[in-house]
Enzyme design. Structure first.
Site, PDB file in Angstrom:
ATOM      1  N   PHE A 280      33.238  -4.421 -48.023  1.00  0.00           N
ATOM      2  CA  PHE A 280      31.886  -4.259 -47.481  1.00  0.00           C
ATOM      3  C   PHE A 280      30.902  -4.961 -48.412  1.00  0.00           C
ATOM      4  O   PHE A 280      31.073  -4.944 -49.636  1.00  0.00           O
ATOM      5  CB  PHE A 280      31.525  -2.782 -47.354  1.00  0.00           C
ATOM      6  CG  PHE A 280      31.998  -2.138 -46.077  1.00  0.00           C
ATOM      7  CD1 PHE A 280      31.101  -1.659 -45.145  1.00  0.00           C
ATOM      8  CD2 PHE A 280      33.356  -2.020 -45.801  1.00  0.00           C
ATOM      9  CE1 PHE A 280      31.531  -1.078 -43.965  1.00  0.00           C
ATOM     10  CE2 PHE A 280      33.806  -1.438 -44.631  1.00  0.00           C
ATOM     11  CZ  PHE A 280      32.889  -0.967 -43.712  1.00  0.00           C
TER      12      PHE A 280
ATOM     13  N   LYS B  63      21.930  13.658 -75.949  1.00  0.00           N
ATOM     14  CA  LYS B  63      20.818  13.265 -75.095  1.00  0.00           C
ATOM     15  C   LYS B  63      19.869  12.340 -75.849  1.00  0.00           C
ATOM     16  O   LYS B  63      19.446  12.630 -76.963  1.00  0.00           O
ATOM     17  CB  LYS B  63      20.054  14.507 -74.616  1.00  0.00           C
ATOM     18  CG  LYS B  63      18.853  14.169 -73.745  1.00  0.00           C
ATOM     19  CD  LYS B  63      18.070  15.418 -73.379  1.00  0.00           C
ATOM     20  CE  LYS B  63      16.792  15.042 -72.631  1.00  0.00           C
ATOM     21  NZ  LYS B  63      15.973  16.229 -72.319  1.00  0.00           N
TER      22      LYS B  63
ATOM     23  N   LYS C 180      31.650 -13.911 -50.492  1.00  0.00           N
ATOM     24  CA  LYS C 180      32.458 -12.805 -51.018  1.00  0.00           C
ATOM     25  C   LYS C 180      33.862 -12.839 -50.437  1.00  0.00           C
ATOM     26  O   LYS C 180      34.848 -12.560 -51.133  1.00  0.00           O
ATOM     27  CB  LYS C 180      31.769 -11.481 -50.681  1.00  0.00           C
ATOM     28  CG  LYS C 180      32.271 -10.272 -51.428  1.00  0.00           C
ATOM     29  CD  LYS C 180      31.359  -9.068 -51.167  1.00  0.00           C
ATOM     30  CE  LYS C 180      31.725  -7.909 -52.084  1.00  0.00           C
ATOM     31  NZ  LYS C 180      30.816  -6.756 -51.880  1.00  0.00           N
TER      32      LYS C 180
ATOM     33  N   ASN D 291      23.436   4.429 -57.379  1.00  0.00           N
ATOM     34  CA  ASN D 291      22.736   3.740 -56.292  1.00  0.00           C
ATOM     35  C   ASN D 291      22.546   4.699 -55.124  1.00  0.00           C
ATOM     36  O   ASN D 291      22.900   5.876 -55.207  1.00  0.00           O
ATOM     37  CB  ASN D 291      23.485   2.476 -55.868  1.00  0.00           C
ATOM     38  CG  ASN D 291      24.909   2.779 -55.440  1.00  0.00           C
ATOM     39  OD1 ASN D 291      25.150   3.522 -54.489  1.00  0.00           O
ATOM     40  ND2 ASN D 291      25.877   2.201 -56.163  1.00  0.00           N
TER      41      ASN D 291
ATOM     42  N   LYS E 236      36.763 -13.187 -53.272  1.00  0.00           N
ATOM     43  CA  LYS E 236      37.545 -11.972 -53.521  1.00  0.00           C
ATOM     44  C   LYS E 236      38.908 -12.000 -52.827  1.00  0.00           C
ATOM     45  O   LYS E 236      39.654 -11.037 -52.920  1.00  0.00           O
ATOM     46  CB  LYS E 236      36.749 -10.743 -53.052  1.00  0.00           C
ATOM     47  CG  LYS E 236      35.317 -10.653 -53.581  1.00  0.00           C
ATOM     48  CD  LYS E 236      35.278 -10.571 -55.099  1.00  0.00           C
ATOM     49  CE  LYS E 236      33.845 -10.647 -55.624  1.00  0.00           C
ATOM     50  NZ  LYS E 236      33.056  -9.459 -55.378  1.00  0.00           N
TER      51      LYS E 236
ATOM     52  N   ASP F  57      28.001  -2.424 -60.611  1.00  0.00           N
ATOM     53  CA  ASP F  57      28.419  -3.690 -61.228  1.00  0.00           C
ATOM     54  C   ASP F  57      28.334  -3.643 -62.751  1.00  0.00           C
ATOM     55  O   ASP F  57      29.019  -4.403 -63.439  1.00  0.00           O
ATOM     56  CB  ASP F  57      27.535  -4.833 -60.720  1.00  0.00           C
ATOM     57  CG  ASP F  57      27.744  -5.099 -59.236  1.00  0.00           C
ATOM     58  OD1 ASP F  57      28.891  -4.987 -58.767  1.00  0.00           O
ATOM     59  OD2 ASP F  57      26.752  -5.403 -58.544  1.00  0.00           O
TER      60      ASP F  57
END
Length: 401
Positions: free
Chosen positions: A323, A289, A337, A210, A341, A279
Site C-alpha cells: 500500500f 523522560k 514503489k 502516524n 520494492k 520510516d
C-alpha cells in the site's frame, strides 16, 4: 439451501416475539428442521403452542425439563444445531451472553454450542444506542457472534428509529445464503496482513507515530478470511476489536513488525503490507523522560528497515501486495514503489483528503500492477473495497473463477 438444516431459534422476551412465529414458518417452508427455545419473558407474549404447531417439534423453556432421559436437553440441542438464531434478542440476553451468564435454558445452551450464533436485536431505539448495550454487542462481535442489524421504522413503544427486528423473510434469506455452497478462491492459502501504525519510542513516555487507524488492514484481513484463507494479522497499536477466525499478533515498533513478518514469510502464499510503518526512529532511545530545556531541541533519527523492500528482495513464490499512502503524485509514486520494492501490486491512496484514507471508514484507491496494469476504485466502505481489491487481484492472477 435450507433443506434438512438444523436451526435452533432462541426467542427472548419482547413484542417482536410475534415475528419469531412467522420466522419459524418461513424457515420450515424453506426445508429447515427448526427447534425453538423460549425464555419466561417470551412466553408472556406468545405461548409455546404457537411455535410447536409451526415447527412440528417440542418447544424448550425449562433447563430441568428433560424430555428424553437418554440425553441432557440443552447439550443435545447445542450439538444438534447447524445454526443458532437469537430472535428477538433483548438487551438483557445480549448483556448476559457478553458476560458469560448462564441462568436459563437459552443462555446455558449458547455457552455449550459450537455452531454459528446469529443475534437479531429488537428493542427501543434509545436502549439500542445505550453505551452498555453497545459495549456488550462489541464484546460479542469479538467473541465471534454475528449480528443481524435491526431495521429502522415505527417501534411498538411509539418511537421511530432503529430497533425493529429484521423481517422474517430477510432472516430466512440470510440463513439460506449462509448454507449455499461457495467456491472459496483462497481456501488452503496462507495470507499475512500487516495493519496499523508503528510506534517508535523516544523515551519511556513519548513516541513517534502516524495517523493510521488500521481499518484498511483489518478489512483486508477479514476479506481474506472470508475468501477461505488461513490469515495471520500483524497489527500495530490500534483501537479496533480483534477479528475472529484468524491469528492476530500485536507489535509496536517497525523492528518488531519486521521480525514477525520475516519469520513467517517463507510459508506464505500472499503477503499484504497495509501497515503504515515508520520510516525513521530515534537513533538514541532515552532511558529516562527527557526534560524540557531552554530553547529549541533537535533529535537524530535513523532509518528503519524497509519491510516491503525486504519482502520483495526475498520473494520466491509469494504474491506481494503493498500500500502507498501519498499526498501528491499518487500514481507516479505508486508505480515507482512497485518497481523499487519488487511488489506485484501497489494499492495507492491519497491521504491528503480528510474524508477518506487515514482514520476514515471509506477509501478511494488506485490499484497498480506490472505491465502497466492500473484500475481505479471509487469511494466505498473499506470492508467492501477490501473484497473488491482481492477479487480483482485474484482474477488477474487466475485464482478466481
Amino acid at each position: 439451501m435450507l433443506a434438512n438444516k438444523n436451526i435452533l431459534l432462541c426467542v427472548t422476551g419482547g413484542i417482536a416475539v410475534y415475528k419469531a412465529v412467522a420466522l419459524v414458518s418461513k424457515l420450515s417452508q424453506a426445508g429447515a428442521h427448526v427447534k425453538v427455545m423460549m425464555t419466561d419473558s417470551a412466553m408472556e407474549f406468545v405461548q409455546p403452542l404457537s411455535f410447536q404447531v409451526m415447527s412440528k417439534n417440542d418447544v424448550f423453556y425449562n433447563t430441568f425439563d428433560e424430555k428424553k432421559s437418554q440425553v441432557i436437553a440443552h447439550i443435545d440441542l447445542a450439538d444438534w444445531a447447524d445454526l443458532v438464531i437469537v430472535a428477538p434478542a433483548t438487551a438483557n440476553v445480549i448483556g448476559k451472553l457478553a458476560n458469560g451468564i448462564a441462568d436459563n435454558m437459552i443462555t446455558t445452551t449458547l455457552l455449550a454450542t459450537t455452531a454459528p450464533v446469529w443475534i437479531a436485536p429488537a428493542m427501543n431505539v434509545h436502549m439500542y444506542d445505550h453505551p452498555a448495550v453497545m459495549r456488550n454487542i462489541a464484546q460479542l462481535a469479538v467473541d465471534g457472534y454475528q449480528f443481524i442489524e435491526p431495521s429502522e421504522g415505527f417501534l411498538a413503544c411509539g418511537y421511530v428509529g432503529k430497533g425493529r427486528l429484521e423481517e422474517p423473510e430477510k432472516i430466512t434469506a440470510l440463513a439460506s445464503a449462509f448454507f449455499e455452497p461457495q467456491t472459496l478462491p483462497l481456501k488452503g492459502k496462507k495470507v499475512l496482513v500487516s495493519a496499523g501504525p508503528t510506534r517508535e519510542r523516544i523515551d519511556p513516555v513519548r513516541y513517534l507515530t502516524n495517523f493510521s487507524s488500521g481499518k484498511m488492514g483489518y478489512a483486508m484481513a477479514i476479506a481474506a478470511r472470508d475468501l477461505g484463507a488461513t490469515v495471520t494479522l500483524v497489527s500495530g497499536p490500534v483501537d479496533l476489536p480483534k477479528p475472529t477466525g484468524m491469528t492476530v499478533i500485536d507489535v509496536e515498533s517497525a523492528q518488531e513488525m519486521y521480525e514477525v513478518i520475516m519469520d513467517k514469510y517463507d510459508d506464505l502464499d500472499i503477503a499484504i503490507k497495509t501497515a503504515a510503518v515508520a520510516d525513521y526512529r530515534p537513533k538514541n532511545l532515552q532511558q529516562q523522560k527527557m526534560k524540557k530545556q531552554q530553547g529549541d531541541s533537535t533529535m537524530e533519527l535513523e532509518r528503519t528497515t524497509d519491510i516491503l523492500k525486504a519482502l520483495g528482495d526475498k520473494k520466491t513464490h509469494q504474491l506481494l501486495i503493498g500500500f502507498a499512502a501519498e499526498t501528491n503524485d499518487v500514481i507516479h509514486y505508486a508505480q515507482g514503489k512497485l518497481q523499487k520494492k519488487n511488489a506485484d501490486y501497489i494499492v495507492a491512496n491519497d491521504v491528503s483528503k480528510t474524508d477518506r484514507g487515514f482514520g476514515a471508514d471509506i477509501n478511494t484507491v488506485v490499484l497498480v500492477g506490472k505491465d502497466n496494469f492500473q484500475q481505479s476504485f471509487p469511494s466505498m466502505a473499506k470492508e467492501k473495497l477490501a473484497k473488491n481489491l482481492l477479487e480483482v487481484i485474484l482474477k488477474k492472477e487466475g485464482q478466481w473463477q
